[in-house]
Design a protein around this motif. Sequence first.
Motif, PDB file in Angstrom:
ATOM      1  N   ARG A 208      13.448  72.576  38.893  1.00  0.00           N
ATOM      2  CA  ARG A 208      13.443  73.188  40.228  1.00  0.00           C
ATOM      3  C   ARG A 208      12.091  73.841  40.467  1.00  0.00           C
ATOM      4  O   ARG A 208      11.499  74.412  39.560  1.00  0.00           O
ATOM      5  N   TYR A 209      11.629  73.741  41.696  1.00  0.00           N
ATOM      6  CA  TYR A 209      10.379  74.384  42.100  1.00  0.00           C
ATOM      7  C   TYR A 209      10.616  75.252  43.321  1.00  0.00           C
ATOM      8  O   TYR A 209      11.436  74.927  44.189  1.00  0.00           O
ATOM      9  N   GLU A 210       9.870  76.322  43.390  1.00  0.00           N
ATOM     10  CA  GLU A 210       9.841  77.124  44.600  1.00  0.00           C
ATOM     11  C   GLU A 210       9.168  76.278  45.673  1.00  0.00           C
ATOM     12  O   GLU A 210       8.242  75.512  45.392  1.00  0.00           O
ATOM     13  N   ASP A 211       9.631  76.402  46.895  1.00  0.00           N
ATOM     14  CA  ASP A 211       9.181  75.496  47.952  1.00  0.00           C
ATOM     15  C   ASP A 211       7.666  75.467  48.124  1.00  0.00           C
ATOM     16  O   ASP A 211       7.065  74.403  48.338  1.00  0.00           O
ATOM     17  N   SER A 212       7.013  76.608  48.021  1.00  0.00           N
ATOM     18  CA  SER A 212       5.582  76.653  48.309  1.00  0.00           C
ATOM     19  C   SER A 212       4.725  75.974  47.249  1.00  0.00           C
ATOM     20  O   SER A 212       3.539  75.724  47.486  1.00  0.00           O
ATOM     21  N   VAL A 213       5.297  75.662  46.087  1.00  0.00           N
ATOM     22  CA  VAL A 213       4.499  75.039  45.029  1.00  0.00           C
ATOM     23  C   VAL A 213       4.839  73.569  44.837  1.00  0.00           C
ATOM     24  O   VAL A 213       4.186  72.884  44.049  1.00  0.00           O
ATOM     25  N   LYS A 214       5.855  73.091  45.537  1.00  0.00           N
ATOM     26  CA  LYS A 214       6.237  71.685  45.398  1.00  0.00           C
ATOM     27  C   LYS A 214       5.064  70.774  45.746  1.00  0.00           C
ATOM     28  O   LYS A 214       4.390  70.975  46.754  1.00  0.00           O
ATOM     29  N   GLY A 215       4.838  69.790  44.905  1.00  0.00           N
ATOM     30  CA  GLY A 215       3.740  68.862  45.110  1.00  0.00           C
ATOM     31  C   GLY A 215       2.420  69.339  44.551  1.00  0.00           C
ATOM     32  O   GLY A 215       1.461  68.570  44.493  1.00  0.00           O
ATOM     33  N   ARG A 216       2.354  70.605  44.162  1.00  0.00           N
ATOM     34  CA  ARG A 216       1.104  71.149  43.605  1.00  0.00           C
ATOM     35  C   ARG A 216       1.253  71.566  42.138  1.00  0.00           C
ATOM     36  O   ARG A 216       0.312  71.444  41.360  1.00  0.00           O
ATOM     37  N   PHE A 217       2.419  72.068  41.775  1.00  0.00           N
ATOM     38  CA  PHE A 217       2.659  72.538  40.405  1.00  0.00           C
ATOM     39  C   PHE A 217       3.601  71.571  39.702  1.00  0.00           C
ATOM     40  O   PHE A 217       4.505  70.998  40.319  1.00  0.00           O
ATOM     41  N   THR A 218       3.398  71.457  38.388  1.00  0.00           N
ATOM     42  CA  THR A 218       4.266  70.615  37.570  1.00  0.00           C
ATOM     43  C   THR A 218       4.636  71.364  36.302  1.00  0.00           C
ATOM     44  O   THR A 218       3.743  71.825  35.571  1.00  0.00           O
ATOM     45  N   ILE A 219       5.923  71.460  36.043  1.00  0.00           N
ATOM     46  CA  ILE A 219       6.398  72.089  34.810  1.00  0.00           C
ATOM     47  C   ILE A 219       6.751  70.993  33.822  1.00  0.00           C
ATOM     48  O   ILE A 219       7.290  69.947  34.197  1.00  0.00           O
ATOM     49  N   SER A 220       6.423  71.242  32.553  1.00  0.00           N
ATOM     50  CA  SER A 220       6.758  70.283  31.509  1.00  0.00           C
ATOM     51  C   SER A 220       6.998  71.046  30.218  1.00  0.00           C
ATOM     52  O   SER A 220       6.676  72.230  30.106  1.00  0.00           O
ATOM     53  N   ARG A 221       7.565  70.345  29.245  1.00  0.00           N
ATOM     54  CA  ARG A 221       7.933  71.015  27.997  1.00  0.00           C
ATOM     55  C   ARG A 221       7.702  70.070  26.833  1.00  0.00           C
ATOM     56  O   ARG A 221       7.988  68.881  26.926  1.00  0.00           O
ATOM     57  N   ASP A 222       7.184  70.622  25.770  1.00  0.00           N
ATOM     58  CA  ASP A 222       7.027  69.906  24.507  1.00  0.00           C
ATOM     59  C   ASP A 222       7.986  70.552  23.523  1.00  0.00           C
ATOM     60  O   ASP A 222       7.690  71.614  22.969  1.00  0.00           O
ATOM     61  N   ASN A 223       9.134  69.927  23.321  1.00  0.00           N
ATOM     62  CA  ASN A 223      10.159  70.529  22.468  1.00  0.00           C
ATOM     63  C   ASN A 223       9.700  70.659  21.028  1.00  0.00           C
ATOM     64  O   ASN A 223      10.064  71.620  20.338  1.00  0.00           O
ATOM     65  N   ALA A 224       8.908  69.719  20.577  1.00  0.00           N
ATOM     66  CA  ALA A 224       8.433  69.760  19.186  1.00  0.00           C
ATOM     67  C   ALA A 224       7.560  70.984  18.943  1.00  0.00           C
ATOM     68  O   ALA A 224       7.506  71.503  17.831  1.00  0.00           O
ATOM     69  N   LYS A 225       6.878  71.438  19.991  1.00  0.00           N
ATOM     70  CA  LYS A 225       5.994  72.593  19.865  1.00  0.00           C
ATOM     71  C   LYS A 225       6.615  73.854  20.449  1.00  0.00           C
ATOM     72  O   LYS A 225       5.969  74.898  20.498  1.00  0.00           O
ATOM     73  N   ASN A 226       7.856  73.757  20.922  1.00  0.00           N
ATOM     74  CA  ASN A 226       8.511  74.918  21.550  1.00  0.00           C
ATOM     75  C   ASN A 226       7.636  75.510  22.654  1.00  0.00           C
ATOM     76  O   ASN A 226       7.539  76.739  22.787  1.00  0.00           O
ATOM     77  N   THR A 227       7.024  74.642  23.422  1.00  0.00           N
ATOM     78  CA  THR A 227       6.052  75.080  24.424  1.00  0.00           C
ATOM     79  C   THR A 227       6.415  74.545  25.798  1.00  0.00           C
ATOM     80  O   THR A 227       6.817  73.379  25.928  1.00  0.00           O
ATOM     81  N   VAL A 228       6.263  75.395  26.804  1.00  0.00           N
ATOM     82  CA  VAL A 228       6.430  74.969  28.192  1.00  0.00           C
ATOM     83  C   VAL A 228       5.096  75.167  28.903  1.00  0.00           C
ATOM     84  O   VAL A 228       4.359  76.118  28.613  1.00  0.00           O
TER      85      VAL A 228
END
Length: 120
Positions: A58-78
Motif C-alpha cells: 500500500r502507498y499513500e496517494d501522494s507518493v504513488k508512482g514515485r516511491f517503491t517499497i521492497s524487502r530483502d527477507n534474507a537480509k531482514n531489510t526493507v
Amino acid sequence: QVQLVESGGGLVQAGGSLRLSCVASESAYRINAMGWYRQAPGKQRELVAFLTNGGTIRYEDSVKGRFTISRDNAKNTVYLQMNSLKPEDTAVYYCNADTSLGNRYGIDFWGQGTQVTVSS
C-alpha cells in the motif's frame, strides 16, 4: 524486541532520488509487515508505504508512482526508493515493523528516524 536501524536520508534537490534502508534485528518476534511512515514539522505521522509478508503493498496517494517499497527477507531489510522527490516530501522518515509473538498480534516497533530534506 526488534531493533530497526534506518539509513539513507539526506538533502536532495527537487526531482532527485534517495533510497532509504531499514535493517531489522533477529528476534523471537515474527515480522508480519514492514513499512515506512513520515512526520513533517507540525504534522501528524502518516503512513507512506507498507509491505506484508503475503506481498500486499500500500502507498499513500501522494507518493504513488514515485516511491517503491521492497524487502530483502534474507537480509531482514526493507527499502524505500524515492524518485521525483518534492519539497513536500520533506520529513523524518520512520521504519516500522508490525510483529507478533505467540498469539499476540499488532506489536509495533519503530526505528529512530532518518531526515529527508528536499530543496526547491
